[in-house]
Design a protein around this motif. Structure first.
Motif, short mmCIF file in Angstrom:
data_model
loop_
_atom_site.label_atom_id
_atom_site.label_comp_id
_atom_site.label_asym_id
_atom_site.label_seq_id
_atom_site.Cartn_x
_atom_site.Cartn_y
_atom_site.Cartn_z
N GLY A 198 7.66 -1.68 -8.80
CA GLY A 198 6.65 -1.60 -9.83
C GLY A 198 7.12 -2.34 -11.07
N GLN B 107 0.85 -1.20 0.00
CA GLN B 107 0.00 0.00 0.00
C GLN B 107 0.88 1.24 0.00
OE1 GLN B 107 -3.61 -0.21 2.55
NE2 GLN B 107 -2.74 -2.14 3.28
N HIS B 108 1.28 1.64 -1.19
CA HIS B 108 2.19 2.76 -1.36
C HIS B 108 2.02 3.32 -2.75
CE1 HIS B 108 4.80 0.18 -3.85
NE2 HIS B 108 4.58 -0.77 -2.95
N ALA B 109 2.85 4.28 -3.12
CA ALA B 109 2.84 4.87 -4.46
C ALA B 109 4.29 5.06 -4.90
CB ALA B 109 2.08 6.19 -4.47
N PRO C 51 -0.07 6.29 -9.70
CA PRO C 51 0.54 4.97 -9.85
C PRO C 51 1.75 4.91 -10.77
CG PRO C 51 -1.42 5.11 -11.22
CD PRO C 51 -1.37 6.39 -10.41
N MET D 173 2.65 1.26 -10.89
CA MET D 173 2.17 0.33 -9.87
C MET D 173 1.23 -0.64 -10.58
SD MET D 173 3.24 1.06 -6.72
CE MET D 173 1.92 0.50 -5.66
N PRO E 178 6.36 3.43 -7.69
CA PRO E 178 6.49 2.53 -8.84
C PRO E 178 7.93 2.20 -9.23
CG PRO E 178 5.83 4.73 -9.54
CD PRO E 178 5.72 4.71 -8.05
N ASP F 249 -4.11 -0.35 -7.09
CA ASP F 249 -4.45 0.81 -6.26
C ASP F 249 -3.19 1.30 -5.54
OD1 ASP F 249 -7.09 0.76 -6.96
OD2 ASP F 249 -7.74 -0.40 -5.22
N THR F 250 -3.16 2.59 -5.27
CA THR F 250 -2.03 3.20 -4.57
C THR F 250 -2.51 3.79 -3.25
OG1 THR F 250 -2.41 5.32 -5.70
CG2 THR F 250 -0.85 3.77 -6.71
N HIS F 251 -1.55 4.12 -2.41
CA HIS F 251 -1.88 4.82 -1.16
C HIS F 251 -0.75 5.76 -0.79
CE1 HIS F 251 -2.74 5.95 2.92
NE2 HIS F 251 -1.51 5.59 3.23
N SER F 252 -1.11 6.97 -0.39
CA SER F 252 -0.18 7.90 0.24
C SER F 252 -0.97 8.92 1.03
CB SER F 252 0.68 8.64 -0.80
OG SER F 252 1.47 9.64 -0.17
N ASP G 130 0.03 10.52 -4.80
CA ASP G 130 -0.82 9.33 -4.88
C ASP G 130 -1.18 9.03 -6.34
OD1 ASP G 130 -2.29 7.18 -4.14
OD2 ASP G 130 -3.80 8.27 -3.02
#
Length: 390
Positions: free
Chosen positions: A271, A263-265, A304, A284, A267, A293-296, A302
């Motif tokens: 990636g 759960q990050h962003a 990909p 990503m 790539p 899906d990405t998360h930040s 945020d």
């Protein structure tokens, strides 16, 4: 016209209907940059309206914390509070030169949307901004600023409702309105010639750092750090030192809850290569090219993917990449605020979060420049929520 690439990255993977608008944009941009009247007008606005050159500040208190000489390139002091205005002014001037009456833009953290709406107001253009509804909720202040500036907001409810989906909707809209509309892409990504256009307009950051630092110390810094989402502030910063291999360049990606969590962003850190939004780069995505899906905690990071030039610089080893987690970024945000009285954007806080690792690699007493890409006013709601239990 052959699309521009950076090694294998970049290109223009777009529907056929966009081939002509992109070709026209390429010609118009090259002609504009060769026209002294255009570049003189751009420089005039950047100086007297945007407030360039922005300062290079020696953060003495922070330097004592890290045992190194830390300098901040204060893009947070540019008009609208971030580096985004450098690009939007340039592209809005280009749009007027091409006879366009309207601009559209995508935005995540809202800073590019605000900067686009600002440029449109200054130059008499209509403006529509596409923004994911999730980002709109966590960036309500910038949403209101855009509306005050006269921009129409299109909230995007598809997908993850963040920057990726706002970009997709903006591209779809542009396909049907390209005759009258110019799409101001905010990051150094998208189909050619956009990465080159954004890098050109943001390269003012790197040029200023180079001249400001050398004028003070008659030498170059040991390292330069910038946060990396799509990559506009990073590619603008790094462009000042491409040929100076003795200057280490560090790009900082959004590590979210940690690379191992997925759960990050980040790539480049973790990636695969693929195609999205008209260009080939690191994303990503899985090995089949399906976007994850990405998360930040930072809406502006945020995304990909990463711009094609930054992907190429990673492959060549010219830029080293570090990931910084949400928690580290929040800690760095508070650290700068309390030591220097400067509240950084959460995007910029990621760059600051890499200082400990960069100082470890570069050594004590090294000279390090961090590009402070924006101010943190827009993140007050997030900071209140995240730090309420401090």
């Amino acid at each position: 016209m052959k699309p521009h690439t950076y090694g294998p990255y970049g290109g223009a993977y777009v529907p056929e209907v966009l081939n002509r608008p992109l070709a026209d944009l390429t010609v118009a941009f090259d002609e504009a940059m060769a026209d002294h009247s255009f570049t003189a007008e751009l420089e005039h606005i950047l100086t007297h309206y945007v407030g360039r050159a922005t300062p290079l500040f020696h953060a003495k208190n922070l330097s004592q914390v890290y045992g190194a000489n830390i300098f901040l390139k204060r893009e947070d002091l540019a008009h609208t509070g971030a580096h985004k205005i450098n690009n939007t002014i340039g592209q809005a001037l280009l749009a007027k030169r091409m006879g366009k009456t309207r601009i559209i833009a995508e935005t995540g953290a809202g800073q590019h949307g605000v900067a686009s709406a600002t440029a449109a107001a200054l130059l008499g253009l209509e403006c529509t901004v596409f923004m994911g509804s999730v980002d709109a909720r966590r960036q309500e202040a910038n949403l209101f600023r855009m509306r005050l500036l006269g921009a129409k907001i299109e909230l995007v409810e598809s997908g993850s409702k963040t920057l990726k989906d706002a970009t997709s909707e903006a591209i779809r809209h542009w396909i049907s309105t390209a005759d009258s509309t110019h799409y101001i892409i905010g990051s150094a990504l998208g189909p050619s010639p956009y990465p080159r256009i954004v890098q050109t307009f943001q390269s003012v950051i790197g040029r200023e750092i180079r001249s400001q630092f050398y004028e003070r110390f008659f030498r170059h810094p040991d390292a330069v750090i910038a946060c990396v989402g799509g990559g506009s502030n990073a590619i603008g910063t790094f462009s000042g030192y491409y040929e100076d291999n003795q200057v280490a360049l560090y790009g900082v990606e959004a590590g979210g809850y940690g690379i191992a969590s997925g759960q990050h962003a980040a790539p480049i850190s973790e990636g695969h290569t693929g195609i999205l939004h008209g260009f080939y780069s690191y994303f990503m995505c899985d090995e089949h090219g399906n976007i994850r899906d990405t998360h930040s905690v930072s809406a502006g990071l945020d995304y990909p993917g990463v711009g094609p030039e930054l992907a190429w610089l990673a492959d060549k080893g010219r830029v080293e990449y570090i990931s910084v987690t949400d928690e580290q970024a929040l800690q760095s945000c508070m650290e700068l605020t309390r030591h220097e009285g400067i509240l950084p954007a959460l995007e910029s806080s990621h760059a600051l979060g890499a200082l400990q690792e960069v100082v470890r690699r570069q050594g004590d007493k090294s000279h390090i420049v961090v590009t402070l890409s924006g101010r943190g006013d827009k993140d007050m709601g997030i900071l209140q929520e995240m730090l309420s239990g401090e």
